[in-house]
Design a protein around this motif. Structure first.
Motif, PDB file in Angstrom:
ATOM      1  N   ALA A   1       0.826  -1.207   0.000  1.00 43.31           N
ATOM      2  CA  ALA A   1       0.000   0.000   0.000  1.00 43.31           C
ATOM      3  C   ALA A   1       0.860   1.257   0.000  1.00 43.31           C
ATOM      4  O   ALA A   1       0.550   2.238  -0.687  1.00 43.31           O
ATOM      5  CB  ALA A   1      -0.933   0.006   1.211  1.00 43.31           C
TER       6      ALA A   1
ATOM      7  N   GLY B   1      -8.164   0.199  -8.836  1.00 42.51           N
ATOM      8  CA  GLY B   1      -8.181  -0.150  -7.424  1.00 42.51           C
ATOM      9  C   GLY B   1      -9.392  -0.985  -7.050  1.00 42.51           C
ATOM     10  O   GLY B   1      -9.288  -1.937  -6.258  1.00 42.51           O
ATOM     11  N   ALA B   2     -10.563  -0.664  -7.624  1.00 42.02           N
ATOM     12  CA  ALA B   2     -11.757  -1.453  -7.346  1.00 42.02           C
ATOM     13  C   ALA B   2     -11.641  -2.849  -7.947  1.00 42.02           C
ATOM     14  O   ALA B   2     -12.042  -3.852  -7.328  1.00 42.02           O
ATOM     15  CB  ALA B   2     -12.990  -0.736  -7.899  1.00 42.02           C
TER      16      ALA B   2
ATOM     17  N   GLU C   1      -9.073  -4.752  -5.905  1.00 41.46           N
ATOM     18  CA  GLU C   1      -9.364  -4.723  -4.465  1.00 41.46           C
ATOM     19  C   GLU C   1      -8.206  -4.091  -3.693  1.00 41.46           C
ATOM     20  O   GLU C   1      -7.716  -4.632  -2.698  1.00 41.46           O
ATOM     21  CB  GLU C   1      -9.698  -6.109  -3.938  1.00 41.46           C
ATOM     22  CG  GLU C   1     -10.949  -6.701  -4.564  1.00 41.46           C
ATOM     23  CD  GLU C   1     -11.337  -8.040  -3.969  1.00 41.46           C
ATOM     24  OE1 GLU C   1     -10.553  -8.575  -3.148  1.00 41.46           O
ATOM     25  OE2 GLU C   1     -12.413  -8.562  -4.313  1.00 41.46           O
ATOM     26  N   TRP C   2      -7.795  -2.913  -4.159  1.00 43.74           N
ATOM     27  CA  TRP C   2      -6.767  -2.115  -3.492  1.00 43.74           C
ATOM     28  C   TRP C   2      -7.451  -0.863  -2.938  1.00 43.74           C
ATOM     29  O   TRP C   2      -7.558   0.153  -3.621  1.00 43.74           O
ATOM     30  CB  TRP C   2      -5.676  -1.710  -4.466  1.00 43.74           C
ATOM     31  CG  TRP C   2      -4.863  -2.837  -5.020  1.00 43.74           C
ATOM     32  CD1 TRP C   2      -4.675  -4.058  -4.457  1.00 43.74           C
ATOM     33  CD2 TRP C   2      -4.110  -2.834  -6.244  1.00 43.74           C
ATOM     34  NE1 TRP C   2      -3.861  -4.823  -5.245  1.00 43.74           N
ATOM     35  CE2 TRP C   2      -3.492  -4.100  -6.349  1.00 43.74           C
ATOM     36  CE3 TRP C   2      -3.899  -1.893  -7.246  1.00 43.74           C
ATOM     37  CZ2 TRP C   2      -2.683  -4.437  -7.429  1.00 43.74           C
ATOM     38  CZ3 TRP C   2      -3.082  -2.223  -8.321  1.00 43.74           C
ATOM     39  CH2 TRP C   2      -2.482  -3.484  -8.407  1.00 43.74           C
ATOM     40  N   PRO C   3      -7.935  -0.879  -1.714  1.00 41.75           N
ATOM     41  CA  PRO C   3      -8.681   0.280  -1.198  1.00 41.75           C
ATOM     42  C   PRO C   3      -7.850   1.550  -1.144  1.00 41.75           C
ATOM     43  O   PRO C   3      -8.368   2.647  -1.362  1.00 41.75           O
ATOM     44  CB  PRO C   3      -9.116  -0.169   0.205  1.00 41.75           C
ATOM     45  CG  PRO C   3      -8.216  -1.309   0.553  1.00 41.75           C
ATOM     46  CD  PRO C   3      -7.882  -1.983  -0.738  1.00 41.75           C
ATOM     47  N   GLU C   4      -6.550   1.434  -0.854  1.00 40.24           N
ATOM     48  CA  GLU C   4      -5.712   2.632  -0.798  1.00 40.24           C
ATOM     49  C   GLU C   4      -5.596   3.293  -2.170  1.00 40.24           C
ATOM     50  O   GLU C   4      -5.508   4.529  -2.272  1.00 40.24           O
ATOM     51  CB  GLU C   4      -4.328   2.294  -0.246  1.00 40.24           C
ATOM     52  CG  GLU C   4      -3.434   1.468  -1.158  1.00 40.24           C
ATOM     53  CD  GLU C   4      -3.763  -0.015  -1.184  1.00 40.24           C
ATOM     54  OE1 GLU C   4      -3.147  -0.739  -1.988  1.00 40.24           O
ATOM     55  OE2 GLU C   4      -4.616  -0.431  -0.389  1.00 40.24           O
TER      56      GLU C   4
ATOM     57  N   VAL D   1      -7.998   3.107  -4.561  1.00 38.40           N
ATOM     58  CA  VAL D   1      -9.309   3.727  -4.794  1.00 38.40           C
ATOM     59  C   VAL D   1      -9.401   5.064  -4.070  1.00 38.40           C
ATOM     60  O   VAL D   1      -9.822   6.079  -4.655  1.00 38.40           O
ATOM     61  CB  VAL D   1     -10.440   2.782  -4.334  1.00 38.40           C
ATOM     62  CG1 VAL D   1     -11.788   3.484  -4.430  1.00 38.40           C
ATOM     63  CG2 VAL D   1     -10.456   1.518  -5.179  1.00 38.40           C
ATOM     64  N   ASN D   2      -9.001   5.082  -2.812  1.00 42.78           N
ATOM     65  CA  ASN D   2      -9.110   6.315  -2.022  1.00 42.78           C
ATOM     66  C   ASN D   2      -8.206   7.420  -2.570  1.00 42.78           C
ATOM     67  O   ASN D   2      -8.601   8.593  -2.623  1.00 42.78           O
ATOM     68  CB  ASN D   2      -8.754   6.026  -0.565  1.00 42.78           C
ATOM     69  CG  ASN D   2      -9.771   5.130   0.109  1.00 42.78           C
ATOM     70  OD1 ASN D   2     -10.928   5.084  -0.294  1.00 42.78           O
ATOM     71  ND2 ASN D   2      -9.348   4.399   1.126  1.00 42.78           N
TER      72      ASN D   2
ATOM     73  N   ARG E   1     -20.133  -0.130  -5.945  1.00 42.47           N
ATOM     74  CA  ARG E   1     -20.056  -1.102  -4.860  1.00 42.47           C
ATOM     75  C   ARG E   1     -21.109  -2.187  -5.019  1.00 42.47           C
ATOM     76  O   ARG E   1     -20.847  -3.376  -4.810  1.00 42.47           O
ATOM     77  CB  ARG E   1     -20.235  -0.397  -3.508  1.00 42.47           C
ATOM     78  CG  ARG E   1     -20.002  -1.297  -2.312  1.00 42.47           C
ATOM     79  CD  ARG E   1     -20.319  -0.588  -1.020  1.00 42.47           C
ATOM     80  NE  ARG E   1     -21.735  -0.252  -0.921  1.00 42.47           N
ATOM     81  CZ  ARG E   1     -22.301   0.309   0.151  1.00 42.47           C
ATOM     82  NH1 ARG E   1     -21.545   0.645   1.171  1.00 42.47           N
ATOM     83  NH2 ARG E   1     -23.585   0.577   0.165  1.00 42.47           N
TER      84      ARG E   1
ATOM     85  N   HIS F   1     -20.069  -4.508  -7.800  1.00 43.24           N
ATOM     86  CA  HIS F   1     -18.983  -5.367  -7.325  1.00 43.24           C
ATOM     87  C   HIS F   1     -19.526  -6.440  -6.395  1.00 43.24           C
ATOM     88  O   HIS F   1     -19.109  -7.607  -6.455  1.00 43.24           O
ATOM     89  CB  HIS F   1     -17.929  -4.537  -6.603  1.00 43.24           C
ATOM     90  CG  HIS F   1     -16.766  -5.337  -6.119  1.00 43.24           C
ATOM     91  ND1 HIS F   1     -16.701  -5.835  -4.834  1.00 43.24           N
ATOM     92  CD2 HIS F   1     -15.640  -5.757  -6.749  1.00 43.24           C
ATOM     93  CE1 HIS F   1     -15.581  -6.515  -4.690  1.00 43.24           C
ATOM     94  NE2 HIS F   1     -14.917  -6.479  -5.822  1.00 43.24           N
TER      95      HIS F   1
END
Length: 358
Positions: free
Chosen positions: A239, A291-292, A295-298, A300-301, A347, A350
């Protein structure tokens, strides 16, 4: 037992505790009841896992432990900063009292001594907090070593100092699982590469900020590192690489979207600014999708943050001077609502796709 990192072990412990709570609820509701033999085998297996993880890692056993660990991380960070500052001012307070030979000897001894202390603590400190604190102090000693030896021997400041700092920070980061030192190393790497690229085009290395595009090569490479070299054994390192790689890409884009004079492109300032504004929107949208998808939330943010920054900056350029202020902020609020609706839609899609997986 498979080799686990501290983060993976903590996640497994959290899963075990959550499973125990849910199993108790199901038993109270009469939905699932295990017989005595099954309960005994389950509890024995879970207790064996918990004992192993507690012996190998300094894990949080409940929410109170988690809160205390957060406080310890904050205290470790503040302590490292305070000790580094203390060391810095201590050197400068008494530096003129020593001969040149003694000054060099003190610097080398401080650097080696702090490194040996870090390695000693790393082998004996299961929690890692004291080892990471010593690692930050060791890095500060090396920085002081390079700076003050340069002053002693009247060496011209150079961007090449960033290389040993980056290498040493990486060594300490991977030895002590220190994410702050990894971030420091990545900043040094990006600064060095940007300065080198700038000097090749005739720019003095301290004026690296005048050409933001020089940060792109290192930033892109840093973002790709976790995909090229697995970071699963190190807590949060992947991350950190991705976030700092994106910062090295998006921050220069944001600067160039408002200051076309810093670009190498042989175009008019307005053309460069408009081009980087469009590039910022497209790149941040693609990063959100990536990111979506991965599945990398950092990721996406970070992409979402810069998408909103680019959007609000453009709105300010267009409408701040011509719109009533209440209407301007109303438009911003409605855009925020629209972004929320789009993200909720993503979301839900997904979730549907995830629910269809076997």
């Amino acid at each position: 037992m498979p080799e686990l990192s501290h983060q993976q072990a903590q996640r497994r412990v959290d899963d075990i505790l959550a499973f125990e709570r849910e199993l108790q609820r199901l038993n109270d509701e009469g939905a699932l009841t295990l017989d005595a033999a099954q309960s005994r085998r389950l509890r024995h297996h879970q207790q064996r896992l918990l004992a192993d993880y507690r012996a190998r890692f300094d894990i949080d056993r409940d929410s109170q432990d988690h809160r205390l660990s957060l406080g310890m991380r904050v205290a470790s960070f503040l302590g490292a900063l305070a000790l580094a500052a203390s060391l810095f001012f201590l050197f400068y307070q008494f530096w003129g009292l020593f001969a040149e030979t003694a000054q060099v000897a003190i610097l080398i001894t401080a650097a080696l001594g702090s490194l040996l202390l870090t390695l000693w603590l790393q082998r004996r400190d299961a929690s890692g907090y004291f080892a990471r604190l010593a690692a930050m102090l060791a890095f500060a000693c090396l920085v002081l070593n390079v700076l003050m030896i340069g002053q002693i021997f009247n060496i011209t400041p150079s961007d090449k100092a960033l290389l040993p700092w980056a290498a040493y920070a990486l060594l300490l980061a991977y030895t002590c699982n220190a994410r702050l030192l990894l971030a420091t190393a990545l900043i040094c790497v990006m600064g060095y590469v940007a300065a080198r690229v700038g000097t090749w085009s005739g720019v003095y290395w301290l004026d690296v900020g005048e050409r933001p595009e020089n940060f792109f090569p290192a930033a892109l490479l840093i973002f790709l590192v976790p995909s090229l070299i697995g970071q699963g054994r190190f807590d949060g390192f992947a991350a950190i690489y991705r976030v700092f790689g994106l910062l090295g890409l998006f921050l220069p884009m944001l600067v160039l979207a408002n200051w076309g004079g810093g670009s190498y492109l042989p175009l008019g300032f307005n053309t460069v600014e408009n081009g980087y504004q469009v590039l910022g929107f497209v790149a941040s949208a693609l990063i959100i999708w990536l990111g979506a998808h991965r599945e990398w939330p950092e990721v996406v943010n970070t992409g979402l943050t810069f998408f909103v920054i680019f959007l609000y900056t453009k709105f300010f350029d267009w409408w701040w001077a011509v719109m009533p202020k209440y209407l301007f902020f109303l438009v911003l609020g409605l855009c925020a609502v629209l972004i929320l609706l789009v993200l909720r839609r993503l979301r839900n899609v997904h979730g549907l796709l995830g629910g269809n997986q076997p």
